[in-house]
Scaffold this motif. Structure first.
Motif, PDB file in Angstrom:
ATOM      1  N   LEU C  30       0.852  -1.216   0.000  1.00  0.00           N
ATOM      2  CA  LEU C  30       0.000   0.000   0.000  1.00  0.00           C
ATOM      3  C   LEU C  30       0.871   1.243   0.000  1.00  0.00           C
ATOM      4  O   LEU C  30       0.575   2.231  -0.697  1.00  0.00           O
ATOM      5  N   ALA C  31       1.917   1.235   0.789  1.00  0.00           N
ATOM      6  CA  ALA C  31       2.835   2.386   0.793  1.00  0.00           C
ATOM      7  C   ALA C  31       3.425   2.576  -0.581  1.00  0.00           C
ATOM      8  O   ALA C  31       3.617   3.717  -1.048  1.00  0.00           O
ATOM      9  N   LEU C  32       3.668   1.475  -1.244  1.00  0.00           N
ATOM     10  CA  LEU C  32       4.189   1.551  -2.618  1.00  0.00           C
ATOM     11  C   LEU C  32       3.200   2.262  -3.522  1.00  0.00           C
ATOM     12  O   LEU C  32       3.564   3.106  -4.352  1.00  0.00           O
ATOM     13  N   ALA C  33       1.968   1.874  -3.343  1.00  0.00           N
ATOM     14  CA  ALA C  33       0.931   2.514  -4.153  1.00  0.00           C
ATOM     15  C   ALA C  33       0.934   4.018  -3.906  1.00  0.00           C
ATOM     16  O   ALA C  33       0.776   4.841  -4.846  1.00  0.00           O
ATOM     17  N   ALA C  35       3.467   5.762  -3.028  1.00  0.00           N
ATOM     18  CA  ALA C  35       4.653   6.324  -3.683  1.00  0.00           C
ATOM     19  C   ALA C  35       4.409   6.487  -5.171  1.00  0.00           C
ATOM     20  O   ALA C  35       4.748   7.526  -5.769  1.00  0.00           O
ATOM     21  N   PHE C  36       3.787   5.471  -5.748  1.00  0.00           N
ATOM     22  CA  PHE C  36       3.487   5.579  -7.189  1.00  0.00           C
ATOM     23  C   PHE C  36       2.579   6.769  -7.473  1.00  0.00           C
ATOM     24  O   PHE C  36       2.781   7.515  -8.430  1.00  0.00           O
ATOM     25  N   ALA C  37       1.612   6.869  -6.619  1.00  0.00           N
ATOM     26  CA  ALA C  37       0.671   7.984  -6.802  1.00  0.00           C
ATOM     27  C   ALA C  37       1.421   9.304  -6.711  1.00  0.00           C
ATOM     28  O   ALA C  37       1.165  10.247  -7.508  1.00  0.00           O
ATOM     29  N   ILE C  63       0.063  -2.644 -11.354  1.00  0.00           N
ATOM     30  CA  ILE C  63       1.260  -3.268 -10.750  1.00  0.00           C
ATOM     31  C   ILE C  63       1.128  -3.386  -9.235  1.00  0.00           C
ATOM     32  O   ILE C  63       1.382  -4.438  -8.647  1.00  0.00           O
ATOM     33  N   ALA C  64       0.681  -2.332  -8.610  1.00  0.00           N
ATOM     34  CA  ALA C  64       0.528  -2.404  -7.151  1.00  0.00           C
ATOM     35  C   ALA C  64      -0.471  -3.482  -6.774  1.00  0.00           C
ATOM     36  O   ALA C  64      -0.286  -4.247  -5.829  1.00  0.00           O
ATOM     37  N   PHE C  69      -1.776  -9.012  -5.036  1.00  0.00           N
ATOM     38  CA  PHE C  69      -2.238 -10.370  -5.333  1.00  0.00           C
ATOM     39  C   PHE C  69      -1.186 -11.396  -4.985  1.00  0.00           C
ATOM     40  O   PHE C  69      -1.449 -12.394  -4.319  1.00  0.00           O
ATOM     41  N   VAL C  70      -0.014 -11.125  -5.465  1.00  0.00           N
ATOM     42  CA  VAL C  70       1.067 -12.122  -5.256  1.00  0.00           C
ATOM     43  C   VAL C  70       1.403 -12.254  -3.774  1.00  0.00           C
ATOM     44  O   VAL C  70       1.649 -13.342  -3.275  1.00  0.00           O
ATOM     45  N   ILE C  71       1.352 -11.130  -3.078  1.00  0.00           N
ATOM     46  CA  ILE C  71       1.600 -11.194  -1.618  1.00  0.00           C
ATOM     47  C   ILE C  71       0.588 -12.103  -0.967  1.00  0.00           C
ATOM     48  O   ILE C  71       0.921 -12.964  -0.142  1.00  0.00           O
TER      49      ILE C  71
END
Lengths: 103, 681, 167
Positions: C30-33, C35-37, C63-64, C69-71
């Protein structure tokens, strides 16, 4: 401190953070996350240079960024698929367990 | 002079034949005893014939013949050897071969039951050959060589029954004691050679006994050489300090005692003194010493003989005493006086020893006189001949050779201008001689039969000499006939040396002589003859009175004299403790020298190879340590280092991707820095 | 350096740091998301509107999510067993990153970028982008299409469950 410099510093820092995470975290997925961050930092570089750089083409930076995003997406997909495959085989995503050395 | 007379040219055969017999005998097996005895007796017989021929040749023309030959080159000189024939040698040759032959024949019966019969005759022949060689030697060196061989055969024959420790010890003692004397002889010989350049006795004027070389020597040198040579005689003839081996030598078989230790070998010392008499007579001091030593030995041995209990030991001490008389004779009166007694003594002492052997044989090996008694009743011939021998030894007047020979010595001693003490010692000795011989005869032949001559399970040394299955009996003819022959000579020999017809003395001095009874009355001879006769009778009477009238009943009874003076008697029996004295002093010293030599050998002489070996060991150890600790370790450490390095480097490849990435990141940072710096600069 | 830029930069960086440092994997995603944002918004502020939106669509939206999903598929973070090969201390990785950042920063600060340039480029229109794509960059466009197809097929094959018996 020009805007370009600021952008570049930000992208450098982002790159460093991504690298640190990729090098440090034990989970494979988080390594991938780090790699995505590094890619994004590079994209940011492109855009910054397109916007503030000297004699850049009218849309070169953006095109480049677009392609980069495409490639990143493909790469993320394949990488995650690989992680899944490895997970199915080794029952773990812990990089410290996946040294490749005989156990 | 060198001679081409055939007898002198072939004189060497006389010793050579017995030596040949010995050589063949050494190769024979034990079964071939008949053959061994035959060749020994045969060789001796031929030697006797040759000796008689030589004697006959010299009879009508007494002279000195010799033959010398070069033997060995020493530097630029040649050492010469040679043999000679003169009256002294001729008389000795006949005596030795004759008595030797008789004893050989006697031995065939005496040693009949011994399994080492063949070896015995081999040694006997060897002895005979060496003794005869000694007699004809014209060179002091040749004489010495034969002297040593005679000593060797004495050792071999004393220790004939070598399994008996007493015999082996006696043989060793004899050899070593005579060796002490021989050392003096050797030194004297070397000195003489150094001074005169020759060891030949007679060499046509150049021999060391001849006037020319002798005059070159100073008086001191002469005395020194003479005394050193006399040392050899002291050892061989058992004179006073070195007499200790003779009584112990009785461990050998009785024929050996008769031949070697009575008649011949011990006489070799006297013969040596007679041979070098020209040397000795020039120095009066030497002859003085000879006379004194002889006199003291005579009285000492006679005293000790009084207290002995072994039949052969009495005779052994008697031999020592008589040898002392011979030395005294040569010292005071010259060669002929001593040699006359030597010849006479050879016959009657051999007779006595053979007779004792006959008694021992008859009593199945018993040798202690206290165990014997009344033997005359069943061994008549032995008794008769033994009595003749005893009377001859005592010097019973007129008919027995001992009387004339001993009187000659006493007469010469009486007239000695240096001192009369030897005469008195000799006279007392004559009394003691008669006394102890009577004692012995009474113990053995008279009195009660203290021992039943049945076979004794505990066998002393001479049991081998007799057959245990035979009952008490007279000895066989092979033993009694020689006894009778010797007894005859014990009587007859007296007549060749009487003052009335001093044939022997003249012959030895290479003069002619005639019969002249008037000589008997000259020079105070008659009173002397009377006096010595009285002494003999006194001794015989005293012996009979103490021992003959009341003979002891049991073997364990004490001797009559012992009861009177036990301490003195015991001291005499122990030989006046001379053996013990030697054990404490000389033997102790020798033992310590041996200890020191052993230490030297172990630590000093062996030390060098020990050190070398230790050094080598040390070097080897260093090498090993170096190899182990430096080379191997170094090599191992090197290899380990390489392995560790490899292992270390391998740690880089741990399969951990993140680590690879780290390296990559660091490398990129470094590269970027490098490029930037380069670009800027 | 406008305030907006600073805020956006901070948000992005915080998100990135959080993505890399948080414990829970989903939190990281979620933090990645975030960052992407943040980056997407940065693009927008820099005048690359299409790129910004594309960033938001692809990265955040695809991607996020894919990562999440993979997590979830890999039951993220369940490694109870101790690490087989203990890694070097995390400090090393951080140091390497710091070193790299230091070099880059130094390069930036001493480069021509410090000199102000001319006027910034004007925002690009979609029409212009399309024309460029079809005209000048048609070849990379086709290639990327092929690549995406290959990636798609490959990912499917790789991630597909193996049939039983052929392991």
């Amino acid at each position: 401190m020009t805007p370009l410099t600021g952008c570049l510093l930000v992208s450098s820092l982002l790159f460093a953070v991504g690298l640190a995470g990729a090098l440090t975290r034990r989970n494979t997925i988080l390594v991938l996350v780090g790699i995505e961050l590094m890619l994004n930092a590079a994209n940011l570089n492109f855009v910054a240079f397109w916007r503030f750089g000297h004699h850049a083409g009218p849309s070169t930076g953006v095109i480049f960024g677009l392609f980069s995003i495409g490639v990143a997406a493909a790469e993320a997909a394949v990488g995650l698929a690989l992680i899944l495959a490895v997970y199915r085989h080794a029952k773990t995503t812990d990089l410290s367990q996946l040294t490749g050395r005989p156990q | 002079m060198a001679s081409t007379v055939w007898i002198v040219r072939y004189l060497w055969l006389i010793p050579a034949l017995p030596l040949l017999a010995a050589g063949i005998g050494a190769l024979l097996k034990q079964r071939q005893r008949r053959f061994a005895a035959t060749i020994a007796i045969g060789a001796m017989g031929i030697s006797l014939v040759l000796a008689l021929a030589a004697f006959a040749h010299l009879l009508h023309e007494p002279q000195r013949l010799f033959l010398n030959f070069p033997w060995m080159q020493a530097g630029s000189d040649w050492v010469k050897l040679g043999w000679m024939l003169d009256p002294l040698a001729a008389v000795m040759l006949v005596m030795v071969t004759f008595v030797g032959l008789l004893i050989f024949i006697y031995s065939t019966a005496y040693m009949h039951h011994d399994e080492n019969f063949t070896r015995f005759f081999c040694f006997l022949s060897l002895f005979a050959g060496a003794m005869l060689g000694l007699l004809i030697a014209n060179s002091l060196l040749l004489l010495f060589m034969c002297w040593e061989v005679v000593g060797l055969t004495s050792y071999l024959l004393i220790g004939f029954w070598y399994e008996r420790p007493a015999a082996a010890a006696a043989a060793k003692k004899a050899f070593i004691t005579t060796r002490v004397g021989d050392l003096g002889l050797l030194l004297g010989m070397v000195w003489l050679y150094g001074q005169t350049g020759t060891l030949l006795f007679y060499d046509g004027g150049a021999g060391c006994m001849e006037q020319g070389p002798l005059s070159l020597l100073t008086a001191k040198t002469l005395t020194g050489i003479a005394l050193l040579i006399f040392c050899g005689a002291v050892g061989k003839s058992g004179q006073l300090p070195l007499h200790v081996w003779l009584p112990d030598a009785m461990e050998g078989p009785t024929p050996v005692s008769a031949l070697i230790h009575a008649a011949t070998m011990v006489a070799a010392g006297v013969y040596l003194v007679a041979r070098v008499y020209p040397l000795m007579s020039v120095s009066t001091n030497a002859l003085e010493v000879v006379a004194w030593v002889g006199a003291l030995t005579a009285i000492f041995a006679a005293l000790v003989a009084v207290a002995q209990d072994d039949i052969k030991r009495i005779l052994a001490y008697s031999t020592v005493s008589q040898l002392g008389y011979m030395m005294l004779g040569i010292g005071v009166g010259g060669v002929s006086v001593g040699i006359f007694h030597l010849i006479a003594h050879a016959f009657f002492k051999a007779l006595l020893f053979l007779g004792a052997g006959s008694v021992i044989h008859g009593l199945m090996g018993e040798q202690d006189i206290r165990e014997m008694g009344g033997v005359r009743k069943w061994m008549q011939v032995t008794f008769a001949t033994y009595a003749v021998g005893t009377l001859a030894l005592c010097g019973f007047p007129l008919f027995f050779s001992g009387f004339w020979s001993k009187d000659a010595i006493l007469h010469a001693a009486y007239g000695w201008n240096i001192s009369r003490v030897p005469f008195y010692l000799g006279a007392i000795g004559a009394l003691l001689t008669a006394f102890y011989m009577t004692r012995q005869v009474c113990y053995v032949f008279f009195g009660h039969k203290r021992r039943d001559p049945a076979p004794d399970p505990i066998a002393p040394s001479e049991t081998a000499a007799s057959d245990p299955h035979e009952a008490a009996h007279e000895s066989p003819a092979a033993m009694t006939v020689p006894l009778m022959i010797l007894a005859g000579f014990a009587v007859l020999l007296g007549f060749i040396g009487t003052p009335a017809w001093p044939w022997l003395q003249a012959f030895l001095e290479m003069r002619h002589s005639g019969v002249d009874f008037g000589q008997l009355a000259e020079n105070g001879l008659l009173p002397l003859m009377l006096g010595s006769s009285l002494l003999v009778f006194a001794g015989l009477g005293l012996g009979w009175w103490i021992y003959g009238r009341r003979p002891i009943r049991h073997a364990a009874d004490a001797d009559a004299l012992e009861k009177l003076q036990p301490a003195v008697f015991h001291a005499l029996r122990q030989g006046l403790y001379i053996d013990q004295l030697y054990a404490q002093t000389v033997l102790r010293l020798a033992w310590w020298v041996a200890v020191v030599a052993n230490w030297l050998e172990r630590w000093v002489w062996s030390g060098i190879p020990l050190m070398v070996s230790a050094l080598t060991k040390g070097l080897g150890w260093i090498d090993f340590s170096l190899d182990r600790w430096v080379v191997n370790k170094g090599f191992d450490e090197g290899c380990d280092g390489v392995a560790d390095g490899g292992r270390l480097l391998a740690r880089l490849q741990d399969g951990r991707v993140q680590n690879y990435l780290r390296y990559l990141g660091a490398a990129v940072a470094a590269l970027a820095l490098f490029l930037l710096l380069g670009h800027r600069g | 350096m406008s305030a907006a830029f600073l805020i956006l930069a901070v948000v992005t960086l915080v998100g990135a740091c959080a993505a890399m440092m948080l414990r829970g994997l989903v939190h990281c995603a979620l933090a990645l998301a975030v960052a992407f944002a943040g980056i997407g918004t940065l693009y927008l502020s820099l005048g690359a509107q299409f790129l910004g939106l594309a960033q938001l669509l692809v990265y955040v939206g695809a991607i996020a999510v894919l990562i999440v999903f993979v997590i979830l598929l890999t039951r993220g973070g369940d490694s109870d067993s101790p690490p087989l090969a203990p890694a070097a201390l995390p400090i090393t990785g951080i140091l390497v990153a710091m070193a790299l950042f230091a070099v880059l920063a130094w390069a930036v600060l001493h480069s021509f970028a410090m000199h102000p340039s001319g006027q910034p480029a004007s925002p690009v229109t979609v029409r212009q982008l399309g024309t460029d794509l079809m005209a000048g960059y048609v070849f990379p466009l086709e290639v990327i299409g092929l690549m995406l197809t290959a990636a798609l097929i490959g990912a499917v094959i790789v991630a597909m469950k193996e049939k039983q018996g052929t392991q």
